[in-house]
Design an enzyme around this catalytic site. Structure first.
Site, PDB file in Angstrom:
ATOM      1  N   LYS A 136       6.859  24.458 -16.396  1.00 38.13           N
ATOM      2  CA  LYS A 136       7.672  23.986 -15.267  1.00 38.13           C
ATOM      3  C   LYS A 136       6.899  22.867 -14.575  1.00 38.13           C
ATOM      4  O   LYS A 136       5.689  22.997 -14.325  1.00 38.13           O
ATOM      5  CB  LYS A 136       7.933  25.140 -14.302  1.00 38.13           C
ATOM      6  N   TRP A 161      15.747  27.617 -11.384  1.00 35.55           N
ATOM      7  CA  TRP A 161      16.405  27.999 -10.122  1.00 35.55           C
ATOM      8  C   TRP A 161      15.518  27.751  -8.890  1.00 35.55           C
ATOM      9  O   TRP A 161      15.604  28.475  -7.909  1.00 35.55           O
ATOM     10  CB  TRP A 161      16.855  29.460 -10.178  1.00 35.55           C
ATOM     11  N   HIS A 162      14.709  26.712  -8.935  1.00 37.16           N
ATOM     12  CA  HIS A 162      13.823  26.408  -7.804  1.00 37.16           C
ATOM     13  C   HIS A 162      14.215  25.095  -7.127  1.00 37.16           C
ATOM     14  O   HIS A 162      13.356  24.365  -6.636  1.00 37.16           O
ATOM     15  CB  HIS A 162      12.361  26.342  -8.266  1.00 37.16           C
ATOM     16  N   TYR A 163      15.494  24.786  -7.104  1.00 36.74           N
ATOM     17  CA  TYR A 163      15.938  23.529  -6.493  1.00 36.74           C
ATOM     18  C   TYR A 163      15.735  23.577  -4.977  1.00 36.74           C
ATOM     19  O   TYR A 163      15.750  24.633  -4.355  1.00 36.74           O
ATOM     20  CB  TYR A 163      17.391  23.224  -6.856  1.00 36.74           C
ATOM     21  N   HIS A 164      15.530  22.413  -4.391  1.00 36.11           N
ATOM     22  CA  HIS A 164      15.186  22.317  -2.975  1.00 36.11           C
ATOM     23  C   HIS A 164      15.537  20.923  -2.463  1.00 36.11           C
ATOM     24  O   HIS A 164      15.911  20.043  -3.227  1.00 36.11           O
ATOM     25  CB  HIS A 164      13.692  22.600  -2.774  1.00 36.11           C
TER      26      HIS A 164
END
Length: 578
Positions: free
Chosen positions: A412, A512-515
């Site tokens: 990642k 799923w770590h969008y910001h």
């Protein structure tokens, strides 16, 4: 390559399946203050209104309720009593549910990558793979947070939701392989973010039972908090008097029957509305309330409260790329437990599955890399159509048992540097906004991906990992198995010359770590107050410029607690100086 290997690949794409059963005597919190929004009054008044009962909203509301009357509005339902959320064995089932009442709302970015946003009390902590790890000390310093209060806030969270995982053979092999290829030192088990290799925490307990941010409401004062479920906020109400700055003073929300309710702040200079609706929901709600780029708002016939062009900007999603490794021997079932924190801008993690022979139901449907949940790396992003997903699922349903033996090692990108933007599609808060992440638009991200995958290759070839790979399967074959399987019957790559750069682009998935969307310094200040208006803050991952730690959920929960303490402290100091 034989048909069996293609079947093996498709099985593994959905084969990270979890068989641990939850403890039958697990105590489920029973909150007397939690109600369906259909029971809400038409008009009500509170000291604080928190919009979004997710990973940040639950600890924030619980903390504020110690001294103030708090309304927590959550657009989804309760996680309790839903085995697809609570049981480790069912990981991915909620993510694959595309019904209107699912705890997971699927969205597809303009980049073509399939993603999900939470729609349940507890937010993403009800859906994720459970990895728990803190942010780095450098991240804390750059955020301007008080280090002592940060540590205390993490500890407050960890007392209820964090555990040490039982690391078994396959994860141990990945860990030892990381150390062997130079991701050192071996830091053992720790919640802390330390360069090298470590075992992180998990929100699944020893019985395979998930603990979520909703559990942190156990800390709440039950006489001062009201939690309303299935309460969708349509807009924030502002008051403007004699040309003064807009001041948030209420919200309009609808219940599951479509009935309209209003909640207002009680009179007082320090009462506030706090938006914790997530990286998609928070900028979306600001725009729906008239705070955003004026031209864009006019195009949707939204009355402008404040022209704020930075709302919806700076959207980022950490790209994930993985290599599938079929195993000649059975492997344990695991989600993310081990992580390699490199010095070149990539995190290395792993997940594994095993053969489930003779079991009832279809556990193979729900793995961390399952087409059913949108993790379809076998075709490039723009080709991940419903037809491609259906084809992958069809192939999956006719697999041999051996296809469920193996695992993935993933990398990642830290950051990332690439970013995009978010826009409204309509004025309906239930409709997903349009979001673009621009994966790998900055060449430095692509360079990091290549270095990360090169490290993964070394781990696969390490002595420590040798027991879990076939000796006659070279790395180019593994890459092609992962990237070029004929889901769409037209493989993009048919030989072993697939470059890592192309592999990164073609197999990119989300973790799923969008910001972003409401970033500090652009949309909110250092105290998370929305710039240009009064009595309104945003506290969640939409304020981040970078995703904290290797996985953000620990820090998002910490931030909810931290800001609850900070807001209470600021208010106490102000009251004392009146």
């Amino acid at each position: 390559m034989g048909v069996w290997w293609w079947k093996l690949l498709f099985g593994a794409l959905v084969g990270i399946l979890l068989s641990t059963q939850p403890c039958a005597s697990q105590k489920v919190p029973r909150y007397t203050f939690m109600h369906n929004a259909t029971t809400a009054a038409e008009i009500s008044h509170y000291d604080y209104i928190v919009i979004g009962g997710g990973t940040a909203g639950c600890p924030l509301a619980a903390t504020l309720s110690k001294n103030y009357n708090v309304l927590l509005l959550e657009r989804g339902g309760s996680p309790y009593g839903n085995p697809n959320i609570s049981n480790l064995a069912a990981f991915g089932a909620a993510l694959s549910d595309t019904s209107p009442t699912s705890p997971s709302q699927r969205f597809i970015s303009q980049d073509g990558v399939i993603n999900s946003r939470a729609r349940v009390l507890g937010g993403g902590s009800c859906l994720n793979a459970g990895f728990y790890t803190r942010a780095s000390p450098q991240y804390v310093r750059e955020a301007g947070w008080d280090g002592k209060m940060v540590n205390e806030s993490y500890e407050w969270v960890e007392k209820i939701v964090a555990f040490e995982p039982e690391v078994k053979q396959w994860q141990s092999a990945v860990r030892d392989g990381l150390v062997e290829v130079g991701i050192v030192p071996n830091n053992g088990f720790t919640y802390d973010h330390i360069h090298g290799t470590k075992v992180g925490g998990t929100i699944f307990d020893q019985h395979g039972y998930r603990h979520t941010a909703a559990d942190l409401l156990q800390y709440a004062n039950p006489t001062r908090i009201t939690v309303l479920l299935d309460a969708t906020v349509h807009r924030i109400l502002f008051r403007v008097k004699n040309g003064t700055r807009p001041k948030a003073h209420g919200v309009v929300f609808r219940d599951s029957l479509g009935r309209r309710h209003k909640a207002y702040l009680k009179e007082g200079p320090r009462n506030e509305i706090i938006v914790s609706a997530g990286a998609l929901g928070s900028p979306q709600l600001l725009m729906l309330s008239g705070v955003g780029p004026a031209e864009h708002l006019r195009a949707h016939n939204i009355k402008i409260t404040l022209d704020q062009p930075s709302v919806g900007q700076g959207m980022s999603d950490n790209p994930m790329n993985a290599i599938f490794i079929p195993s000649p021997v059975p492997v344990e079932v695991s989600l993310i437990e081990v992580v390699g924190i490199t010095d070149f801008g990539s995190y290395i993690e792993a997940a594994s599955g095993e053969n489930f022979a003779g079991g009832g139901g279809s556990p193979r449907d729900f793995g961390m890399f399952s087409p059913r949940i949108g993790q379809l790396s076998t075709v490039p992003p723009k080709q991940r159509t419903p037809e491609a997903i259906a084809k992958a699922t069809e192939l999956m349903n006719n697999l041999e048992e051996a296809a469920f033996r193996g695992g993935f090692i993933l990398e990642k990108i830290i950051g990332p540097i690439s970013s995009g933007h978010l826009e409204l599609r309509s004025r309906d808060p239930n409709e997903n906004p349009s979001v673009t992440f621009n994966y790998f638009s900055d060449p430095r991200d692509l360079e990091r991906c290549v270095k990360g995958l090169s490290t993964v290759e070394k781990i696969i070839e390490s002595k420590a990992f040798s027991g879990f790979r076939y000796p006659n399967m070279p790395i180019p074959m593994l890459l092609n198995m992962t990237a070029s399987a004929p889901v769409n019957l037209l493989p993009k790559h048919t030989n072993s010359s697939l470059s890592l750069e192309q592999f990164c682009r073609d197999t990119v998935m989300t973790i799923w770590h969008y910001h972003g969307g409401c970033q500090v310094g652009k949309v909110v200040d250092g105290d998370y107050k929305v710039l240009g208006v009064d009595s309104l803050r945003v506290v969640d991952g939409s304020t981040f410029k970078d995703s904290p730690g290797t996985n953000p959920q620990a820090t998002v929960m910490m931030l909810g607690r931290y800001m609850g303490l900070e807001i209470s402290s600021q208010r106490l100091r102000a009251d004392q100086t009146r």
